[in-house]
Design a protein around this motif. Structure first.
Motif, PDB file in Angstrom:
ATOM      1  N   ILE A  31       0.831  -1.204   0.000  1.00  0.00           N
ATOM      2  CA  ILE A  31       0.000   0.000   0.000  1.00  0.00           C
ATOM      3  C   ILE A  31       0.869   1.258   0.000  1.00  0.00           C
ATOM      4  O   ILE A  31       0.545   2.256  -0.654  1.00  0.00           O
ATOM      5  CB  ILE A  31      -0.943  -0.015   1.222  1.00  0.00           C
ATOM      6  N   PHE A  42      -6.724   4.008   0.995  1.00  0.00           N
ATOM      7  CA  PHE A  42      -6.471   2.905   0.064  1.00  0.00           C
ATOM      8  C   PHE A  42      -7.741   2.130  -0.251  1.00  0.00           C
ATOM      9  O   PHE A  42      -8.043   1.836  -1.395  1.00  0.00           O
ATOM     10  CB  PHE A  42      -5.425   1.958   0.649  1.00  0.00           C
ATOM     11  N   GLY A  43      -8.506   1.787   0.791  1.00  0.00           N
ATOM     12  CA  GLY A  43      -9.710   0.992   0.570  1.00  0.00           C
ATOM     13  C   GLY A  43     -10.497   0.792   1.844  1.00  0.00           C
ATOM     14  O   GLY A  43     -10.188   1.395   2.890  1.00  0.00           O
ATOM     15  N   ARG A  91      -3.703  -3.348  -9.919  1.00  0.00           N
ATOM     16  CA  ARG A  91      -5.105  -3.790 -10.042  1.00  0.00           C
ATOM     17  C   ARG A  91      -5.535  -3.825 -11.512  1.00  0.00           C
ATOM     18  O   ARG A  91      -6.178  -4.791 -11.954  1.00  0.00           O
ATOM     19  CB  ARG A  91      -6.007  -2.848  -9.239  1.00  0.00           C
ATOM     20  N   THR A 113     -10.695  -1.671  -2.859  1.00  0.00           N
ATOM     21  CA  THR A 113     -10.020  -0.404  -3.123  1.00  0.00           C
ATOM     22  C   THR A 113     -11.013   0.716  -3.433  1.00  0.00           C
ATOM     23  O   THR A 113     -12.141   0.474  -3.884  1.00  0.00           O
ATOM     24  CB  THR A 113      -9.056  -0.535  -4.311  1.00  0.00           C
ATOM     25  N   LYS A 142      -0.774   4.935  -4.850  1.00  0.00           N
ATOM     26  CA  LYS A 142      -1.778   4.544  -5.830  1.00  0.00           C
ATOM     27  C   LYS A 142      -1.236   4.549  -7.258  1.00  0.00           C
ATOM     28  O   LYS A 142      -1.792   3.884  -8.140  1.00  0.00           O
ATOM     29  CB  LYS A 142      -3.005   5.450  -5.726  1.00  0.00           C
ATOM     30  N   THR A 169      -0.200   0.851  -6.963  1.00  0.00           N
ATOM     31  CA  THR A 169      -1.239  -0.115  -6.573  1.00  0.00           C
ATOM     32  C   THR A 169      -2.421  -0.111  -7.542  1.00  0.00           C
ATOM     33  O   THR A 169      -2.997  -1.159  -7.839  1.00  0.00           O
ATOM     34  CB  THR A 169      -1.736   0.152  -5.142  1.00  0.00           C
ATOM     35  N   SER A 170      -2.785   1.052  -8.051  1.00  0.00           N
ATOM     36  CA  SER A 170      -3.895   1.112  -9.009  1.00  0.00           C
ATOM     37  C   SER A 170      -3.515   0.434 -10.321  1.00  0.00           C
ATOM     38  O   SER A 170      -4.339  -0.235 -10.957  1.00  0.00           O
ATOM     39  CB  SER A 170      -4.297   2.562  -9.277  1.00  0.00           C
ATOM     40  N   ASP A 189     -10.630   2.608  -5.879  1.00  0.00           N
ATOM     41  CA  ASP A 189     -10.819   2.540  -7.334  1.00  0.00           C
ATOM     42  C   ASP A 189     -12.061   1.724  -7.677  1.00  0.00           C
ATOM     43  O   ASP A 189     -12.858   2.106  -8.542  1.00  0.00           O
ATOM     44  CB  ASP A 189      -9.593   1.888  -7.996  1.00  0.00           C
TER      45      ASP A 189
END
Length: 415
Positions: free
Chosen positions: A74, A225-226, A85, A264, A78, A81-82, A266
């Motif tokens: 994390i 983050f989520g 994903r 997330t 992002k 991490t994005s 996102d």
């Protein structure tokens, strides 16, 4: 992109659709703790996926997937991490994906043990549902003046105990403590007679700040983050005796249970909705624009010792008066620093109807209105060997993004 585009079989009603891709920590009999992603009824092993070169286009150390928590992953931010994903979604819809070359990359969810997804250094719990706050104020203070004077001006919160946050499936013992009977002059010590669940959600901090820094409402979601489901266990009789003058303590810190998969921000973006009108007008540092609430359907069930399950509450996260951006802005407005993995609880989530209340305290109205279970028994609060199950999901335009469940059994007190 739809579930049918994915070459992994995914049930139409699965929480873990191609639109989701939630992150968690799991282990098997043959493999130690590691990072994974839920897809349908499977888990994509991110250690194996990285060894296959799936993430070679990104500049980060894949050893983050071998950690016992997601904190290091994390902390990459992002911008990484994005993309991880998105790459996973692309690979799962690519019929020529390298993931097809190694059968060990997928594990059945039934064959794993799930663990706390993050190391939680600090935990804060808010009190942000106006329906819940009004119900409690009506019960214990003045029905005509249920909310305290500050409630509509600040997102009220308190610092909880991070060490007792546990993952779904870990049992909890009925807490011991001091309580006082209505007509008694002195307290007694013993097991709590009013153990309760609190239907909450929690968000995971994904970006740290330094002491003295503040987070502004307009960019607060950059630091989140989520989200997970969150059952903030409470002992109402202990709470009633101890909370004056400083607030929750032993009635709250014996356990809080979370779902193992972090969904997330996102994945939740398509499910944003407008929040309730805030009157009176909030101070400038709490003002926000746009849609900052999320349409997340929530459910609570009690599974009695007989094994039968009864749904006792259906609520929704969209009811929250204070949104996450406001909570985080207020939390840091005095320079309080936050760290990756910190957890922020929403506070009990109650709706307007009696079947949407987020605690037994409200559902039974402090014990006056027992709840009938399917096995013929009644509950005013949680009984020994009851299992509380919370579920949550979003659904819109054919897309479903869910959280799975957080399930916890209440065992008798250790005396």
């Amino acid at each position: 992109m739809t579930n049918t585009d994915c070459w992994i079989s995914i049930s139409e009603n699965s929480d873990f659709s191609i639109h989701n891709i939630p992150f968690g920590i799991f282990s098997t009999k043959s493999n130690t703790l590691r990072a994974g992603v839920a897809i349908g009824d499977q888990i994509l092993d991110l250690v194996v996926a990285s060894e296959l070169g799936v993430f070679n286009s990104l500049d980060f150390n894949p050893y983050v997937f071998e950690s016992k928590t997601l904190n290091d992953f994390i902390a990459l931010g992002k911008e990484i991490t994005s993309k991880v994903r998105t790459i996973i979604q692309e690979e799962l819809t690519n019929v020529d994906s390298v993931l097809k070359t190694d059968s060990s990359v997928f594990v059945n969810q039934k064959e794993v043990q799930m663990h706390l997804p993050v190391f939680v250094g600090d935990y804060t719990d808010f009190y942000s549902s106006i329906e819940h706050a009004t119900n409690v104020g009506t019960m214990f203070r003045d029905p005509n003046n249920a909310l305290l004077p500050n409630w509509k001006h600040i997102p009220v919160g308190y610092h909880g105990r991070a060490s007792s946050i546990i993952v779904s499936g870990v049992d909890v013992h009925r807490p011991m403590g001091q309580t006082i009977a209505p007509d008694a002059k002195e307290p007694t010590y013993g097991p709590s007679k009013r153990v309760d669940f609190e239907l909450e959600m929690a968000y995971i901090i994904g970006k740290k700040t330094s002491l003295g820094d503040t987070v502004k409402v307009e960019n607060a979601e950059e630091y989140i983050f989520g989200k997970v489901l969150f059952n903030d266990w409470s002992a109402r009789d202990i709470q009633k005796w101890e909370y004056v003058p400083l607030g929750p303590f032993l009635a709250k810190n014996f356990a809080s249970s979370i779902s193992p998969w972090i969904v997330t921000m996102d994945a939740l973006e398509p499910f944003k909705v407008a929040g309730p009108e805030q009157t009176p007008k909030v101070l400038p540092y709490l003002e926000y624009k746009g849609e900052r609430n999320y349409d997340i359907e929530l459910q609570v069930a009690i599974k009695s010792e007989s094994g039968e399950e009864t749904v006792v509450s259906n609520s929704n996260f969209k009811y929250m008066y204070w949104n996450m951006a406001q909570q985080l802005a207020h939390h840091t407005m005095n320079g309080c620093n936050i760290n990756v993995g910190d957890m922020m609880g929403s506070g009990t989530i109650s709706g307007k109807s009696t079947d949407s209340y987020g605690s037994m305290l409200e559902l039974s109205w402090a014990g006056k209105n027992p709840i009938q279970l399917k096995d013929g028994t009644q509950r005013t609060f949680i009984a020994d060997n009851d299992t509380v199950v919370m579920r949550g999901f979003c659904q819109k335009d054919g897309k479903k993004v869910g959280f799975g469940e957080v399930k916890t059994k209440l065992l008798p007190a250790k005396q």
